[in-house]
Design a protein around this motif. Structure first.
Motif, PDB file in Angstrom:
ATOM      1  N   ARG A  17     -51.401  -4.054  -9.042  1.00  0.00           N
ATOM      2  CA  ARG A  17     -51.193  -4.241 -10.480  1.00  0.00           C
ATOM      3  C   ARG A  17     -51.332  -2.927 -11.235  1.00  0.00           C
ATOM      4  O   ARG A  17     -50.616  -2.671 -12.211  1.00  0.00           O
ATOM      5  CB  ARG A  17     -52.146  -5.307 -11.014  1.00  0.00           C
ATOM      6  CG  ARG A  17     -51.700  -6.699 -10.527  1.00  0.00           C
ATOM      7  CD  ARG A  17     -52.621  -7.788 -10.904  1.00  0.00           C
ATOM      8  NE  ARG A  17     -52.601  -8.030 -12.341  1.00  0.00           N
ATOM      9  CZ  ARG A  17     -53.173  -9.074 -12.906  1.00  0.00           C
ATOM     10  NH1 ARG A  17     -53.779  -9.987 -12.171  1.00  0.00           N
ATOM     11  NH2 ARG A  17     -53.135  -9.225 -14.205  1.00  0.00           N
ATOM     12  N   THR A  18     -52.230  -2.060 -10.776  1.00  0.00           N
ATOM     13  CA  THR A  18     -52.375  -0.736 -11.387  1.00  0.00           C
ATOM     14  C   THR A  18     -51.116   0.099 -11.160  1.00  0.00           C
ATOM     15  O   THR A  18     -50.648   0.796 -12.065  1.00  0.00           O
ATOM     16  CB  THR A  18     -53.619  -0.017 -10.833  1.00  0.00           C
ATOM     17  OG1 THR A  18     -54.773  -0.830 -11.077  1.00  0.00           O
ATOM     18  CG2 THR A  18     -53.812   1.344 -11.465  1.00  0.00           C
ATOM     19  N   ALA A  19     -50.554   0.007  -9.956  1.00  0.00           N
ATOM     20  CA  ALA A  19     -49.307   0.734  -9.669  1.00  0.00           C
ATOM     21  C   ALA A  19     -48.172   0.212 -10.539  1.00  0.00           C
ATOM     22  O   ALA A  19     -47.365   1.002 -11.059  1.00  0.00           O
ATOM     23  CB  ALA A  19     -48.961   0.595  -8.189  1.00  0.00           C
ATOM     24  N   ALA A  22     -48.621   1.633 -13.980  1.00  0.00           N
ATOM     25  CA  ALA A  22     -48.183   3.031 -14.026  1.00  0.00           C
ATOM     26  C   ALA A  22     -46.654   3.099 -14.099  1.00  0.00           C
ATOM     27  O   ALA A  22     -46.091   3.899 -14.860  1.00  0.00           O
ATOM     28  CB  ALA A  22     -48.697   3.787 -12.805  1.00  0.00           C
ATOM     29  N   ALA A  23     -45.985   2.257 -13.326  1.00  0.00           N
ATOM     30  CA  ALA A  23     -44.522   2.218 -13.367  1.00  0.00           C
ATOM     31  C   ALA A  23     -44.034   1.770 -14.737  1.00  0.00           C
ATOM     32  O   ALA A  23     -43.068   2.327 -15.275  1.00  0.00           O
ATOM     33  CB  ALA A  23     -43.990   1.281 -12.282  1.00  0.00           C
ATOM     34  N   ALA A  24     -44.692   0.777 -15.308  1.00  0.00           N
ATOM     35  CA  ALA A  24     -44.299   0.282 -16.636  1.00  0.00           C
ATOM     36  C   ALA A  24     -44.419   1.382 -17.687  1.00  0.00           C
ATOM     37  O   ALA A  24     -43.518   1.557 -18.521  1.00  0.00           O
ATOM     38  CB  ALA A  24     -45.165  -0.915 -17.028  1.00  0.00           C
ATOM     39  N   LEU A  25     -45.494   2.125 -17.633  1.00  0.00           N
ATOM     40  CA  LEU A  25     -45.681   3.211 -18.600  1.00  0.00           C
ATOM     41  C   LEU A  25     -44.645   4.315 -18.381  1.00  0.00           C
ATOM     42  O   LEU A  25     -44.114   4.876 -19.341  1.00  0.00           O
ATOM     43  CB  LEU A  25     -47.099   3.763 -18.501  1.00  0.00           C
ATOM     44  CG  LEU A  25     -48.196   2.768 -18.901  1.00  0.00           C
ATOM     45  CD1 LEU A  25     -49.575   3.344 -18.600  1.00  0.00           C
ATOM     46  CD2 LEU A  25     -48.072   2.384 -20.360  1.00  0.00           C
ATOM     47  N   HIS A 116     -39.915  -3.836 -18.435  1.00  0.00           N
ATOM     48  CA  HIS A 116     -40.249  -5.249 -18.615  1.00  0.00           C
ATOM     49  C   HIS A 116     -40.766  -5.854 -17.307  1.00  0.00           C
ATOM     50  O   HIS A 116     -41.814  -6.505 -17.277  1.00  0.00           O
ATOM     51  CB  HIS A 116     -39.022  -6.024 -19.095  1.00  0.00           C
ATOM     52  CG  HIS A 116     -39.264  -7.496 -19.189  1.00  0.00           C
ATOM     53  ND1 HIS A 116     -39.569  -8.114 -20.374  1.00  0.00           N
ATOM     54  CD2 HIS A 116     -39.297  -8.472 -18.238  1.00  0.00           C
ATOM     55  CE1 HIS A 116     -39.768  -9.409 -20.139  1.00  0.00           C
ATOM     56  NE2 HIS A 116     -39.594  -9.643 -18.845  1.00  0.00           N
ATOM     57  N   ILE A 117     -40.024  -5.640 -16.235  1.00  0.00           N
ATOM     58  CA  ILE A 117     -40.418  -6.184 -14.933  1.00  0.00           C
ATOM     59  C   ILE A 117     -41.777  -5.628 -14.524  1.00  0.00           C
ATOM     60  O   ILE A 117     -42.645  -6.366 -14.045  1.00  0.00           O
ATOM     61  CB  ILE A 117     -39.346  -5.858 -13.874  1.00  0.00           C
ATOM     62  CG1 ILE A 117     -38.047  -6.606 -14.191  1.00  0.00           C
ATOM     63  CG2 ILE A 117     -39.840  -6.180 -12.471  1.00  0.00           C
ATOM     64  CD1 ILE A 117     -36.842  -6.126 -13.404  1.00  0.00           C
ATOM     65  N   ALA A 122     -47.656  -6.101 -13.693  1.00  0.00           N
ATOM     66  CA  ALA A 122     -48.971  -5.542 -13.992  1.00  0.00           C
ATOM     67  C   ALA A 122     -49.904  -6.583 -14.606  1.00  0.00           C
ATOM     68  O   ALA A 122     -51.105  -6.587 -14.344  1.00  0.00           O
ATOM     69  CB  ALA A 122     -48.831  -4.342 -14.937  1.00  0.00           C
ATOM     70  N   PHE A 123     -49.352  -7.491 -15.395  1.00  0.00           N
ATOM     71  CA  PHE A 123     -50.170  -8.512 -16.049  1.00  0.00           C
ATOM     72  C   PHE A 123     -50.220  -9.821 -15.272  1.00  0.00           C
ATOM     73  O   PHE A 123     -50.715 -10.832 -15.763  1.00  0.00           O
ATOM     74  CB  PHE A 123     -49.689  -8.744 -17.482  1.00  0.00           C
ATOM     75  CG  PHE A 123     -49.857  -7.525 -18.351  1.00  0.00           C
ATOM     76  CD1 PHE A 123     -51.067  -6.874 -18.455  1.00  0.00           C
ATOM     77  CD2 PHE A 123     -48.782  -7.008 -19.055  1.00  0.00           C
ATOM     78  CE1 PHE A 123     -51.223  -5.742 -19.231  1.00  0.00           C
ATOM     79  CE2 PHE A 123     -48.919  -5.880 -19.843  1.00  0.00           C
ATOM     80  CZ  PHE A 123     -50.150  -5.241 -19.929  1.00  0.00           C
ATOM     81  N   GLY A 124     -49.694  -9.801 -14.041  1.00  0.00           N
ATOM     82  CA  GLY A 124     -49.844 -10.947 -13.156  1.00  0.00           C
ATOM     83  C   GLY A 124     -48.723 -11.966 -13.173  1.00  0.00           C
ATOM     84  O   GLY A 124     -48.859 -13.048 -12.612  1.00  0.00           O
ATOM     85  N   TYR A 125     -47.612 -11.643 -13.814  1.00  0.00           N
ATOM     86  CA  TYR A 125     -46.469 -12.561 -13.829  1.00  0.00           C
ATOM     87  C   TYR A 125     -45.456 -12.103 -12.807  1.00  0.00           C
ATOM     88  O   TYR A 125     -45.072 -10.944 -12.786  1.00  0.00           O
ATOM     89  CB  TYR A 125     -45.810 -12.601 -15.215  1.00  0.00           C
ATOM     90  CG  TYR A 125     -46.747 -13.043 -16.295  1.00  0.00           C
ATOM     91  CD1 TYR A 125     -47.143 -14.367 -16.378  1.00  0.00           C
ATOM     92  CD2 TYR A 125     -47.247 -12.141 -17.224  1.00  0.00           C
ATOM     93  CE1 TYR A 125     -48.010 -14.783 -17.369  1.00  0.00           C
ATOM     94  CE2 TYR A 125     -48.117 -12.540 -18.219  1.00  0.00           C
ATOM     95  CZ  TYR A 125     -48.493 -13.859 -18.286  1.00  0.00           C
ATOM     96  OH  TYR A 125     -49.351 -14.262 -19.258  1.00  0.00           O
ATOM     97  N   GLY A 126     -45.027 -13.025 -11.979  1.00  0.00           N
ATOM     98  CA  GLY A 126     -44.056 -12.673 -10.953  1.00  0.00           C
ATOM     99  C   GLY A 126     -42.898 -13.638 -10.950  1.00  0.00           C
ATOM    100  O   GLY A 126     -42.636 -14.322 -11.937  1.00  0.00           O
ATOM    101  N   LEU A 127     -42.234 -13.694  -9.822  1.00  0.00           N
ATOM    102  CA  LEU A 127     -41.112 -14.599  -9.666  1.00  0.00           C
ATOM    103  C   LEU A 127     -41.612 -16.036  -9.632  1.00  0.00           C
ATOM    104  O   LEU A 127     -42.799 -16.291  -9.458  1.00  0.00           O
ATOM    105  CB  LEU A 127     -40.351 -14.261  -8.386  1.00  0.00           C
ATOM    106  CG  LEU A 127     -39.764 -12.848  -8.355  1.00  0.00           C
ATOM    107  CD1 LEU A 127     -39.106 -12.580  -7.009  1.00  0.00           C
ATOM    108  CD2 LEU A 127     -38.778 -12.639  -9.477  1.00  0.00           C
TER     109      LEU A 127
END
Length: 136
Positions: A17-19, A22-25, A116-117, A122-127
């Motif tokens: 989730r941290t990775a 980092a990708a989101a930022l 967005h993805i 990162a916040f725990g929402y997936g497919l």
């Protein structure tokens, strides 16, 4: 679930989730940079695809009141999952990089989509499962 499984999966989940954060930022910053470098249309494109993947909830909005808490109507799941796979915008980015067309708003939009993805992960929402619940 055993204690060993729980104790090893929790740190791994935190690292993942941290990775993703980092990708989101990174993708957010890249989208902003594209907007600054190429004008307001580019920024609007990035913002549009930052929001657009969640509009798949509207596919079956009429069914939403009958769903359990946190459940997406099964009719909307294929659309939701298609727009929440990082491989789709990444493949389009590769195509953009080697293709003959260079249009900055398109690239910025892909950055917004990846942001967005990444925020979702990162916040725990997936497919979603085919029934519309979050995958474990």
């Amino acid at each position: 679930m055993s204690t060993a499984t729980t104790s090893t999966s929790s740190p791994l989940r935190l690292v993942r989730r941290t990775a993703w954060l980092a990708a989101a930022l990174f993708w957010s910053a890249f989208a902003v940079l594209e907007g600054v470098n190429h004008g307001w249309l580019t920024g609007v494109a990035a913002l549009a695809l930052l929001v657009a993947p969640d509009l798949t909830f509207l596919v079956a909005a009429d069914e939403a009141p009958r769903m359990a808490k946190g459940q997406l109507p099964p009719r909307a799941v294929p659309y939701y999952n298609a727009l929440h796979r990082a491989s789709v915008p990444l493949a389009l980015m590769v195509d953009y990089a080697v293709g003959p067309v260079a249009w900055p708003p398109f690239f910025a939009a892909l950055c917004g989509w990846l942001a967005h993805i990444s925020y979702d992960r990162a916040f725990g929402y997936g497919l979603r499962t085919k029934e519309g619940f979050q995958r474990g």
